[in-house]
Scaffold this motif. Sequence first.
Motif, PDB file in Angstrom:
ATOM      1  N   LEU A 256      -4.239  -9.435   5.801  1.00 55.68           N
ATOM      2  CA  LEU A 256      -3.276  -8.497   5.335  1.00 55.68           C
ATOM      3  C   LEU A 256      -3.998  -6.617   6.105  1.00 55.68           C
ATOM      4  N   GLY A 257      -5.184  -6.911   5.745  1.00 63.12           N
ATOM      5  CA  GLY A 257      -6.056  -4.851   6.001  1.00 63.12           C
ATOM      6  C   GLY A 257      -4.983  -4.524   7.044  1.00 63.12           C
TER       7      GLY A 257
ATOM      8  N   MET B  32       0.861  -1.262   0.219  1.00 59.03           N
ATOM      9  CA  MET B  32      -0.461  -0.098  -0.038  1.00 59.03           C
ATOM     10  C   MET B  32       1.047   1.000   0.124  1.00 59.03           C
TER      11      MET B  32
ATOM     12  N   LEU C 192      -0.916  -4.449   8.137  1.00 60.91           N
ATOM     13  CA  LEU C 192      -0.481  -4.088   7.990  1.00 60.91           C
ATOM     14  C   LEU C 192      -0.225  -2.216   7.531  1.00 60.91           C
TER      15      LEU C 192
ATOM     16  N   ASP D 144      -9.247   0.290   1.814  1.00 64.88           N
ATOM     17  CA  ASP D 144      -8.981  -1.634   2.480  1.00 64.88           C
ATOM     18  C   ASP D 144     -10.120  -1.263   3.651  1.00 64.88           C
TER      19      ASP D 144
END
Lengths: 123, 182
Positions: free
Chosen positions: B70-71, B1, B74, B10
């Motif tokens: 993973l949102g 990102m 991250l 996200d």
Amino acid sequence: MAKKIESLDDLRQLREETKQGLLDRHGEGPQIIVGMGTCGIAAGAREVMTAILEELAKRNLNITVLQTGCIGMCQKEPLVDVVRPGEKRITYGNVTPRDIPRIIGQHVVNGQIVEDLVIGRAD
Amino acid sequence: MEELALHILDLAQNSLVAGATMLAIFIDENIKTNTLTIIIEDNGRGMDSEFVTKVLDPFTTTRTTRRVGLGLPLLHMTACQCGGDLTIDSKPDKGTKVTATFQLDHWDLPPLGDMAGTMTTLLVGKPDVDVLYRHVVNGRKFCFDTRKLKAELAPVPLSEARVLMALGTYITDELAKLHGGE
């Protein structure tokens, strides 16, 4: 192209202009579906979505655009599906904003699949 | 990102998957306190306290297609790398509030990025969802409320491509005003 909104009147004018197009819409039309999971977003799905909106606005098309989450093909993101009534669902992979005019012009509007970008077909 | 705006998109998608109908996005850039704060709050189905403790682990997910999510991890990582933190406040059936803070002048702070693109993308195909987006830059405020816009635009839905493009341009212009003149 996108007009500027600087006042409430601009908003109302936009409403009047767009309303006409809505009245022209009939029955069930094609759908465009964009994968918008973490994987899609990281791969550029937002830019693809913006390109789709730009193209539809430019061509003055009223087409249903939807979003979906991760479908497990993260390595092929951004994914764009085109569904035309009565036809197979076509999945395009590794789509870039530059591919969008072709996908919309050839496939969504004229029903000709953009073969070099297809990664999947489903009934 | 590469942009904070992509993280916001996200997390907002997570809220929508959780059944949220109302989403509040708040961004505060404050040069005095040298902080950037991002808050995303929804009225979705929420998480129980046990799940909240696990949710920053990338191997925790509700999805069925893969075993990693993973949102949040991250964004947590990015916040921690930028002298900030990420906290989650969530209650089952009430909703979830995610607060991410960053040191505003940190070397590694990603650019905010294209919030207009994030907002328009968020609104595509979601006629039943309302979004309140507030952005403050050193006390100067911008407020974008889809409930008001929907009332003005009815019967035209916000999700019309031409409407979304116009709104995107509007957000870009207004944010440029917030950030300008310094």
